[in-house]
Write an enzyme that holds these catalytic residues in place. Structure first.
Site, PDB file in Angstrom:
ATOM      1  N   LYS A 124       0.825  -1.198   0.000  1.00 16.50           N
ATOM      2  CA  LYS A 124       0.000   0.000   0.000  1.00 16.50           C
ATOM      3  C   LYS A 124       0.863   1.254   0.000  1.00 16.50           C
ATOM      4  CE  LYS A 124      -2.937   2.724   3.019  1.00 16.50           C
ATOM      5  NZ  LYS A 124      -3.493   2.829   4.378  1.00 16.50           N
ATOM      6  N   ASP A 142      -6.920   1.242   0.846  1.00 12.56           N
ATOM      7  CA  ASP A 142      -7.035   1.405   2.295  1.00 12.56           C
ATOM      8  C   ASP A 142      -8.445   1.020   2.729  1.00 12.56           C
ATOM      9  OD1 ASP A 142      -8.623   3.507   1.454  1.00 12.56           O
ATOM     10  OD2 ASP A 142      -7.588   5.037   2.621  1.00 12.56           O
TER      11      ASP A 142
END
Length: 214
Positions: A124, A142
């Site tokens: 991420k 997210d």
């Protein structure tokens, strides 16, 4: 697993997102790619606002990995102690900075694999940096994107990896660059977890979510 929306509906959704905000921006403050990398690494399990508050004075004196090493672990810890998990994050930032100095001449690498090899940098974080700094259409999933992707069926998936693949598969390529920012901002300010603002949502008529609020 819910079936994703059809191509034309997804295109209309992102056409509306684009019309509302043509150039969406990430909300983490930074001065260069290194401070962006640090900020994103610090943002795990923390809010962007909280990270910005902690790094405001830090980024006035730190712009390079070597400067971070010169500041030292204690100095960094003192700056970021208001952030969750600050002790471990400080250790990771120091280790990351040492590797950047030793192995990359102080330059942040721009491949996902190289970024993910750094302490405290997961997929991420790497995707955020690739997207925001190098404008590569990487999708950083997210909690907001995971919720919006499944709730709207733009990119449904049972795991973060599945949602990331669904974004790449389902969203038209001309919207890929800003897709994750549009979805993050939509989730943060409109399609909230507990009480989504469906009444004023710009994609309400296109969204299949059954429990819309009034």
């Amino acid at each position: 697993m819910a079936k994703p929306l059809d191509y034309h509906t997804i295109r209309e959704i992102f056409t509306r997102f684009q019309a509302a905000d043509a150039e969406p921006k990430g909300e983490l403050d930074h001065t260069n790619v290194y401070t962006l990398l640090v900020a994103v690494a610090l943002s795990a399990q923390a809010t962007d606002a909280g990270v910005n508050k902690a790094t405001k004075s830090l980024f006035q004196i730190i712009e390079t990995p070597q400067q971070m090493l010169d500041l030292g672990l204690e100095g960094l810890t003192d700056h970021i102690k208001s952030i969750g998990l600050f002790r471990q994050k400080a250790k990771n930032v120091m280790k990351m900075s040492q590797i950047l100095v030793d192995d990359y001449e102080g330059i942040v690498p721009n491949s996902r694999a190289a970024l993910q090899s750094l302490p405290g940098v997961g997929r991420k974080t790497a995707n955020v940096v690739l997207n925001m700094w190098w404008h590569y259409p990487a999708q950083a999933v997210d909690t907001h994107i995971f919720r919006v992707g499944n709730r709207t069926r733009i990119c449904p998936g049972k795991t973060v990896e599945a949602v990331e693949r669904a974004i790449e598969d389902n969203i038209p390529v001309d919207f890929q660059q800003h897709a994750h920012h549009w979805m993050i901002l939509h989730g943060r300010y409109h399609c909230k977890a507990r009480k989504p603002l469906c009444r004023t949502c710009i994609i309400r008529d296109l969204c299949p979510y059954e429990d819309k609020t009034e």
